[in-house]
Design a protein around this motif. Structure first.
Motif, PDB file in Angstrom:
ATOM      1  N   ILE A 264      -0.356  15.228 -10.311  1.00  0.00           N
ATOM      2  CA  ILE A 264      -0.192  14.775  -8.928  1.00  0.00           C
ATOM      3  C   ILE A 264       0.809  14.367  -8.551  1.00  0.00           C
ATOM      4  N   GLU A 265       1.943  13.774  -9.227  1.00  0.00           N
ATOM      5  CA  GLU A 265       2.999  13.609  -9.289  1.00  0.00           C
ATOM      6  C   GLU A 265       3.713  14.330  -9.131  1.00  0.00           C
ATOM      7  N   HIS A 266       3.628  15.684 -10.442  1.00  0.00           N
ATOM      8  CA  HIS A 266       4.631  16.590  -9.984  1.00  0.00           C
ATOM      9  C   HIS A 266       4.441  17.613  -8.163  1.00  0.00           C
ATOM     10  N   GLU A 267       3.446  17.042  -7.935  1.00  0.00           N
ATOM     11  CA  GLU A 267       3.356  18.655  -6.960  1.00  0.00           C
ATOM     12  C   GLU A 267       2.699  17.828  -5.566  1.00  0.00           C
ATOM     13  N   VAL A 268       3.136  16.641  -5.347  1.00  0.00           N
ATOM     14  CA  VAL A 268       3.084  15.460  -4.648  1.00  0.00           C
ATOM     15  C   VAL A 268       4.660  15.742  -3.895  1.00  0.00           C
ATOM     16  N   ARG A 269       5.284  15.799  -5.125  1.00  0.00           N
ATOM     17  CA  ARG A 269       6.981  15.288  -4.184  1.00  0.00           C
ATOM     18  C   ARG A 269       7.696  16.193  -3.496  1.00  0.00           C
ATOM     19  N   PRO A 270       7.786  17.791  -3.621  1.00  0.00           N
ATOM     20  CA  PRO A 270       8.018  18.483  -3.046  1.00  0.00           C
ATOM     21  C   PRO A 270       7.245  18.608  -1.440  1.00  0.00           C
ATOM     22  N   VAL A 271       6.334  17.877  -1.866  1.00  0.00           N
ATOM     23  CA  VAL A 271       5.652  18.084  -0.321  1.00  0.00           C
ATOM     24  C   VAL A 271       6.186  16.575   0.824  1.00  0.00           C
ATOM     25  N   ALA A 272       6.327  15.981   0.177  1.00  0.00           N
ATOM     26  CA  ALA A 272       6.386  14.984   0.728  1.00  0.00           C
ATOM     27  C   ALA A 272       8.125  15.108   1.125  1.00  0.00           C
ATOM     28  N   SER A 273       8.628  15.915   0.487  1.00  0.00           N
ATOM     29  CA  SER A 273      10.966  15.827   0.862  1.00  0.00           C
ATOM     30  C   SER A 273      10.460  16.227   1.596  1.00  0.00           C
ATOM     31  N   VAL A 274       9.296  17.394   2.432  1.00  0.00           N
ATOM     32  CA  VAL A 274       9.372  17.782   3.083  1.00  0.00           C
ATOM     33  C   VAL A 274       9.148  17.179   4.600  1.00  0.00           C
ATOM     34  N   PHE A 275       8.187  16.694   4.539  1.00  0.00           N
ATOM     35  CA  PHE A 275       7.286  14.976   5.788  1.00  0.00           C
ATOM     36  C   PHE A 275       8.474  13.642   5.833  1.00  0.00           C
ATOM     37  N   THR A 276       8.820  13.712   4.340  1.00  0.00           N
ATOM     38  CA  THR A 276       9.442  12.691   4.694  1.00  0.00           C
ATOM     39  C   THR A 276      10.811  11.995   5.465  1.00  0.00           C
ATOM     40  N   PRO A 277      11.980  13.373   5.595  1.00  0.00           N
ATOM     41  CA  PRO A 277      12.377  12.632   6.463  1.00  0.00           C
ATOM     42  C   PRO A 277      12.620  12.693   7.968  1.00  0.00           C
ATOM     43  N   PHE A 278      11.681  13.497   8.315  1.00  0.00           N
ATOM     44  CA  PHE A 278      11.315  13.754   9.842  1.00  0.00           C
ATOM     45  C   PHE A 278      10.463  11.968  10.392  1.00  0.00           C
ATOM     46  N   PHE A 279      10.026  10.962   9.577  1.00  0.00           N
ATOM     47  CA  PHE A 279      10.275   9.520   9.400  1.00  0.00           C
ATOM     48  C   PHE A 279      11.573   8.810   9.771  1.00  0.00           C
ATOM     49  N   PHE A 280      12.509   9.256   8.782  1.00  0.00           N
ATOM     50  CA  PHE A 280      13.903   8.353   8.594  1.00  0.00           C
ATOM     51  C   PHE A 280      14.079   8.954   9.665  1.00  0.00           C
ATOM     52  N   VAL A 281      13.979  10.634  10.395  1.00  0.00           N
ATOM     53  CA  VAL A 281      15.178  11.228  11.492  1.00  0.00           C
ATOM     54  C   VAL A 281      14.482   9.730  12.859  1.00  0.00           C
ATOM     55  N   SER A 282      13.173   9.969  12.972  1.00  0.00           N
ATOM     56  CA  SER A 282      12.449   9.642  13.865  1.00  0.00           C
ATOM     57  C   SER A 282      13.235   7.265  13.886  1.00  0.00           C
ATOM     58  N   VAL A 283      13.574   6.919  12.946  1.00  0.00           N
ATOM     59  CA  VAL A 283      13.728   5.432  12.942  1.00  0.00           C
ATOM     60  C   VAL A 283      15.250   5.450  13.762  1.00  0.00           C
ATOM     61  N   GLY A 284      16.000   6.792  13.278  1.00  0.00           N
ATOM     62  CA  GLY A 284      17.421   6.134  13.232  1.00  0.00           C
ATOM     63  C   GLY A 284      17.724   6.911  14.805  1.00  0.00           C
ATOM     64  N   SER A 285      17.146   7.890  15.397  1.00  0.00           N
ATOM     65  CA  SER A 285      16.573   8.567  16.776  1.00  0.00           C
ATOM     66  C   SER A 285      16.387   7.706  17.956  1.00  0.00           C
ATOM     67  N   SER A 286      15.916   6.331  17.405  1.00  0.00           N
ATOM     68  CA  SER A 286      15.929   5.276  18.140  1.00  0.00           C
ATOM     69  C   SER A 286      17.167   4.834  18.514  1.00  0.00           C
ATOM     70  N   VAL A 287      18.043   4.194  17.237  1.00  0.00           N
ATOM     71  CA  VAL A 287      19.157   3.414  17.941  1.00  0.00           C
ATOM     72  C   VAL A 287      19.870   4.495  19.092  1.00  0.00           C
ATOM     73  N   ASN A 288      20.157   3.283  20.229  1.00  0.00           N
ATOM     74  CA  ASN A 288      21.200   3.228  21.151  1.00  0.00           C
ATOM     75  C   ASN A 288      22.792   3.332  20.941  1.00  0.00           C
ATOM     76  N   LEU A 289      23.154   3.390  20.627  1.00  0.00           N
ATOM     77  CA  LEU A 289      24.757   3.377  20.816  1.00  0.00           C
ATOM     78  C   LEU A 289      24.993   3.083  22.212  1.00  0.00           C
ATOM     79  N   ALA A 290      24.401   3.010  23.090  1.00  0.00           N
ATOM     80  CA  ALA A 290      25.418   2.296  24.438  1.00  0.00           C
ATOM     81  C   ALA A 290      25.143   0.897  24.232  1.00  0.00           C
ATOM     82  N   LEU A 291      24.439   0.753  23.635  1.00  0.00           N
ATOM     83  CA  LEU A 291      24.254  -0.704  23.971  1.00  0.00           C
ATOM     84  C   LEU A 291      25.606  -1.255  22.029  1.00  0.00           C
ATOM     85  N   LEU A 292      26.382  -0.877  21.430  1.00  0.00           N
ATOM     86  CA  LEU A 292      27.320  -1.069  21.074  1.00  0.00           C
ATOM     87  C   LEU A 292      28.490  -0.790  21.812  1.00  0.00           C
ATOM     88  N   ASN A 293      28.615  -0.565  23.226  1.00  0.00           N
ATOM     89  CA  ASN A 293      29.865  -0.896  24.183  1.00  0.00           C
ATOM     90  C   ASN A 293      30.097  -1.310  25.079  1.00  0.00           C
TER      91      ASN A 293
END
Length: 392
Positions: A264-293
């Protein structure tokens, strides 16, 4: 759009690893670059937002399912008291710091006439730990088997349970309703009760169920069954009033006790590697760089507030590493591991903003706090694990 997001996340994740940083840092940076502040690839409205949200939700569920699979339940119980102490202190101190700062000390702006309600929201946004981000960093570094990792993951899961209680309180404050002690106790009991009952029953029933499933001569039947099991338990957690990620984590804990665990662990890992980056990209995309100016109107007040809130957010979580004096572990590692707020703090802040309790300046300051705590934790953990420690 989805292909660009996934490709950018993977490329920048690989680039981060090549310079000696965890891959999650590159995936977060990909979100910043693809978000509205730079290239605008990640949509901010329309049906595309819903698609990204679903993929991000699925990604974090699979991530927590993976973490559950990698977690030794007996070792988790062994560090249980320490994890509980870290979680309680890591919630109480940041909330107290945020509340006292907003309620009693001078600050540049206030979006609401109700200072107490605003102080509750500011304190609440400092309490949550993003278990997904820290867990991914520990996994990238190959440190999931260390005592520090077990305490961090255990504390972060407890933190999420306590976060549900806090969320019920701040939601009631936003709605103008009175918050009862009975309601708080009920929310806590449901969250804890679900996790305990699910794991106890699951560890008894799941091995028998998967022994039957493995006899089916269907391609990838274990992969499909295990992911379906994780999603079903996450759904049940949501129905019970708990967090979806707690259900997914519980599913991993349960299936780690089956005879088919390695497959199970061996087979789940590649599937998770496809979907998990979308979570981190969504978190990063919420950053408003204008706030740093600083030249942007209102940005100076926002930066000043953010500086104080960031300091309080870091101190409150790092101090939690010293909450269990009876257990020997590297306390600074545990404290830093509890620092990232990720998407969880944004949920609290968004509720306050929509209710009019928090103004644009306060929301911007909290957004900066989330951004800074999320980005500093991965390289800090990398550096701490690379350095020798005395365990105290």
């Amino acid at each position: 759009m989805l292909a660009v997001i996934l490709a950018a996340a993977k490329l920048l994740g690989e680039a981060a690893e090549r310079i000696g940083q965890p891959a999650v840092l590159g995936e977060l940076l990909a979100g910043v670059l693809l978000g509205g502040s730079v290239f605008g690839v990640v949509p901010t409205d329309g049906p595309g937002v819903d698609v990204i949200h679903v993929l991000a939700e699925l990604g974090v569920l699979l991530l927590l399912f993976e973490i559950g699979l990698e977690t030794d339940l007996r070792e988790m119980f062994r560090v249980g008291p320490a994890a509980l102490a870290v979680a309680v202190v890591g919630v109480t101190l940041p909330f107290a710091f945020g509340y006292i700062y907003w309620r009693y000390l001078p600050h540049p702006a206030s979006g609401s006439d109700d200072l107490v309600a605003a102080a509750i929201f500011v304190g609440a946004t400092l309490t949550a730990t993003s278990v997904g981000i820290t867990a991914r960093v520990l996994s990238d570094l190959g440190r999931m088997s260390t005592p520090e990792a077990r305490i961090i993951i255990g504390a972060a899961v407890i933190d999420d349970v306590l976060g549900l209680v806090i969320l019920s309180v701040v939601s009631g404050v936003a709605a103008g309703a009175s918050v009862s002690v009975l309601g708080i106790v009920r929310t806590l009991a449901v969250a804890v009760g679900f996790l305990v009952v699910a794991v106890v029953l699951g560890r008894f029933l799941a091995p028998r169920l998967f022994d039957v499933i493995v006899r089916m001569r269907v391609r990838y039947v274990l992969l499909v069954a295990s992911i379906a099991f994780a999603l079903a338990l996450a759904g049940l957690a949501g129905v019970a009033g708990s967090a979806l990620i707690i259900g997914a984590f519980a599913a991993g804990l349960i299936l780690s006790g089956t005879n088919q665990f390695d497959t199970i662990e061996h087979e789940v890992r590649p599937v998770a590697s496809v979907f998990t980056p979308f979570f981190f990209v969504s978190v990063g995309s919420s950053v408003n760089l204008a706030l740093l100016n600083p030249s942007t109107p209102g940005a100076r007040a926002t930066l000043l507030m953010a500086g104080v809130i960031i300091l309080l957010a870091i101190i409150g979580k790092v101090a939690a590493g010293w909450a269990a004096p009876w257990t020997r572990f590297r306390r600074i590692v545990v404290g830093v591991g509890m620092v990232p707020r990720g998407e969880v703090g944004l949920i609290f802040a968004e509720i306050g903003r929509r209710a009019g309790v928090l103004g644009d300046e306060e929301f911007g300051a909290i957004l900066l706090m989330v951004m800074v705590t999320t980005f500093i934790a991965p390289p800090a953990l990398k550096a701490l694990f690379a350095s020798p420690g005395d365990g105290a």
